[in-house]
Design an enzyme around this catalytic site. Sequence first.
Site, short mmCIF file in Angstrom:
data_model
loop_
_atom_site.label_atom_id
_atom_site.label_comp_id
_atom_site.label_asym_id
_atom_site.label_seq_id
_atom_site.Cartn_x
_atom_site.Cartn_y
_atom_site.Cartn_z
CB SER A 141 -15.27 -0.01 4.18
OG SER A 141 -15.36 -1.28 4.77
CE1 TYR A 154 -19.67 1.88 7.65
CE2 TYR A 154 -18.98 -0.24 6.76
CZ TYR A 154 -18.66 0.97 7.32
OH TYR A 154 -17.35 1.30 7.56
N1 LIG Z 1 -13.48 0.48 12.13
C1 LIG Z 1 -13.57 -0.27 11.01
O1 LIG Z 1 -13.62 -1.51 11.06
C2 LIG Z 1 -13.56 0.40 9.67
C3 LIG Z 1 -13.34 -0.38 8.53
C4 LIG Z 1 -13.36 0.22 7.28
C5 LIG Z 1 -13.62 1.57 7.18
N2 LIG Z 1 -13.85 2.32 8.30
C6 LIG Z 1 -14.17 3.73 8.13
O2 LIG Z 1 -13.14 4.55 8.63
C7 LIG Z 1 -13.68 5.78 9.10
C8 LIG Z 1 -13.21 6.03 10.53
O3 LIG Z 1 -13.61 4.91 11.33
P1 LIG Z 1 -13.15 4.68 12.85
O4 LIG Z 1 -12.93 3.22 13.02
O5 LIG Z 1 -12.09 5.63 13.22
O6 LIG Z 1 -14.54 5.06 13.59
P2 LIG Z 1 -14.84 5.57 15.06
O7 LIG Z 1 -13.65 5.43 15.95
O8 LIG Z 1 -16.14 4.94 15.44
O9 LIG Z 1 -15.07 7.15 14.83
C9 LIG Z 1 -16.16 7.64 14.11
C10 LIG Z 1 -16.21 9.15 14.29
O10 LIG Z 1 -17.33 9.65 13.58
C11 LIG Z 1 -17.97 10.61 14.40
N3 LIG Z 1 -19.37 10.78 14.01
C12 LIG Z 1 -20.33 9.83 13.89
N4 LIG Z 1 -21.48 10.39 13.54
C13 LIG Z 1 -21.25 11.73 13.42
C14 LIG Z 1 -22.06 12.85 13.09
N5 LIG Z 1 -23.36 12.71 12.80
N6 LIG Z 1 -21.50 14.08 13.07
C15 LIG Z 1 -20.18 14.24 13.36
N7 LIG Z 1 -19.37 13.22 13.69
C16 LIG Z 1 -19.91 11.97 13.72
C17 LIG Z 1 -17.83 10.03 15.80
O11 LIG Z 1 -18.09 11.04 16.74
P3 LIG Z 1 -18.71 10.75 18.20
O12 LIG Z 1 -17.56 10.56 19.12
O13 LIG Z 1 -19.48 11.98 18.49
O14 LIG Z 1 -19.57 9.51 18.07
C18 LIG Z 1 -16.36 9.61 15.74
O15 LIG Z 1 -15.52 10.71 15.94
C19 LIG Z 1 -15.21 5.63 8.96
O16 LIG Z 1 -15.62 6.21 7.74
C20 LIG Z 1 -15.41 4.15 8.89
O17 LIG Z 1 -16.60 3.81 8.20
C21 LIG Z 1 -13.80 1.76 9.54
#
Ligand SMILES: NC(=O)c1ccc[n+]([C@@H]2O[C@H](COP(=O)([O-])OP(=O)(O)OC[C@H]3O[C@@H](n4cnc5c(N)ncnc54)[C@H](OP(=O)(O)O)[C@@H]3O)[C@@H](O)[C@H]2O)c1
Length: 249
Positions: A141, A154
């Site tokens: 990120s 984070y």
């Molecule tokens: N969204 C942003 O602005 C952004 C920006 C830069 C990078 N990213 C990165 O991109 C990646 C994907 O992000 P996203 O936006 O798709 O996030 P998201 O929609 O919030 O999805 C996160 C996923 O992680 C799972 N998770 C969280 N804790 C867990 C655990 N302890 N064990 C197993 N699964 C777990 C959640 O499952 P549950 O449904 O069970 O909660 C969900 O499936 C992440 O690494 C994030 O840091 C995101």
Amino acid sequence: MSHHASSHNGTLLLLGATSDIGGEIAVRMCAGREVVLAGRNPDRFGNIEKRLLDAGATDVRALAFEATDLATHRSVVEKAGINGPITTAIVAFGILGDQERAERDEAHAAEIATIDYAAQVSMLTVLADVLEAGEIFAFSSIAGWRARRANYVYGSTKAGLDAFCQGLADRLHGSPLKLITARPGFVIGSMTEGMKPAPLSVTPDHVADAVVGAARKKGSRTIWIPRQLQLLAWIMRCVPRPIWRHIPR
Ligand SMILES: NC(=O)c1ccc[n+]([C@@H]2O[C@H](COP(=O)([O-])OP(=O)(O)OC[C@H]3O[C@@H](n4cnc5c(N)ncnc54)[C@H](OP(=O)(O)O)[C@@H]3O)[C@@H](O)[C@H]2O)c1
């Protein structure tokens, strides 16, 4: 939306089954393939399962996966691969966490560090060991580029993960397995729900288009999403600390 057939068959594994970004990538790559959804709450996989089948997945299987349970990572990958080799793995689990809480509650700070760094290192190590060809998607990120007062817990995990990915990509250089490291900025979705979108915000489908495009090219790649973020990142590094310290978020 166009669904691009991948250049190979083999099982697609999505770790973090309910991830907005991970789901969009899987939908784009699942045609004609078996998909394994791994996550902590298989009751909530219905929505993505239906989208994958509509997009041409031949079969969708669910596996229970708790990222903090590091000792289970290898068996999750082994179970995902029982019907044939995994050729795409999307490491999409993660939490933003609550920075304010993490400043007072060391258990929460450690939880963020575990899910967003230690578990990523563990899972990427298993995947790089087990997969022979294809691609692994990992999520860094902009938050890791230069840690900010507003979300340094984070941010620090992303800095560590990004460094790990650079080294892993070099290790895989010249092999049929590649690592696509995404460096998104603000992505509008469940992780950022309720937050005011930052400049250069993107949506999960924009991120997915970019990383799937990168995976179609030769070799490992690290990509900024959107691309203009690279210029912003360069500027970020030049901001003097007395000013940087006051960046609100
Ligand atoms: N969204 C942003 O602005 C952004 C920006 C830069 C990078 N990213 C990165 O991109 C990646 C994907 O992000 P996203 O936006 O798709 O996030 P998201 O929609 O919030 O999805 C996160 C996923 O992680 C799972 N998770 C969280 N804790 C867990 C655990 N302890 N064990 C197993 N699964 C777990 C959640 O499952 P549950 O449904 O069970 O909660 C969900 O499936 C992440 O690494 C994030 O840091 C995101």
